[in-house]
Design an enzyme around this catalytic site. Sequence first.
Site, short mmCIF file in Angstrom:
data_model
loop_
_atom_site.label_atom_id
_atom_site.label_comp_id
_atom_site.label_asym_id
_atom_site.label_seq_id
_atom_site.Cartn_x
_atom_site.Cartn_y
_atom_site.Cartn_z
N SER A 1 -32.15 -16.33 8.88
CA SER A 1 -33.44 -16.17 8.21
C SER A 1 -34.40 -15.40 9.13
O SER A 1 -34.09 -14.28 9.52
CB SER A 1 -33.98 -17.55 7.81
N HIS B 1 -29.89 -20.76 0.54
CA HIS B 1 -30.42 -20.17 1.77
C HIS B 1 -29.80 -20.80 3.02
O HIS B 1 -29.55 -20.10 4.00
CB HIS B 1 -31.94 -20.35 1.80
#
Length: 258
Positions: free
Chosen positions: A95, A228
Site C-alpha cells: 500500500s 486490499h
Amino acid sequence: MSSAMPSSRWLRSFHPAPDAPTRLVCLPHAGGSATYYFPVSKTLSPGVEVLAAQYPGRQDRRSEPCLESIPELARQLAGELAGWTDKPLTLFGHSMGASVAFETARLLAETGVPVLGVIASGRCAPSTDRVETVHLRDDEGILRELRELEGTDTEFLGDDELVRMVMPAIRGDYTAVARYRCAPGVRIPYPIAVMVGDADSRATVEEARAWAGHTSGGFDLRVFPGGHFYLNDRPAEVTAAVAGHIARWSAVPDPVAR
C-alpha cells in the site's frame, strides 16, 4: 563493511542473518509499523536478511512527529540504506509502503547502492490519478476505513486510549498518500514486481498493471484472490512469491524452497 546490524531508528532486524547474500527491506502500509513484517522475517531468515522500516510517530518512535510526505520518508530511508552496500537490496512495500519503496529506489539509483528490484503490493501505479480523502475524515471516519480494509487488529481499534495515541501517525500517513504525485514518465532502472488482490477497491488490477510504465528493468504482475490485505489471508503464498523474485533477480537459491 561488517554485516552486523547497527543501531538505527529506521530499521528493525527481528531475525539477524549476517550470512545471507541479500537483504529485503520491508516498508509498511499507512498506519502500519515494522512489526507487521515479523512473520516475513521469520520465514525468510536466514536465507534473506530482512530489515523492516519503522516510520516516526509509532511504537518506539511515537514521540517523534510523523512525516506527511512520501518523498521525505524515502529521502530519510535512502539515507539510512546508503551505507548498506555490502549486499544487494530488494525493496518490498505494501500500500503506502509501495510508493515509499519506489521513491526510495529512485534515490538509491542516484547514489549507486545495489538494488535487485522493487516489489509493490496493493498499490496503484505512482502516476495513477486517484483522489485520496481519508485524511480529511474525522477520527471515526478513519477508523471505519481501517475496519473496511481489515489490515489492523480489531482489538486495537476498540481501545480508545491506543487509538488516540496512534491517530496522529495514521492521519499523517494518509495525508502523505493524498499529497503524493509522480509524473507518468518517471522510471527506475530496476525490475518491478507487482502483487494485488483481485477484489482490492484501493488498487484495481489495471491500476496495478500501470506500474509497468515506471521501470526500464522488467515487469511482473501477480493477482491474488482477496481484497486490499489479501496478503494477511495468504502469507505463505505471498512470502514464497517474494522469495522467488529475490532468487530470480539475484541468481541465488530460493530461501523458501530450501
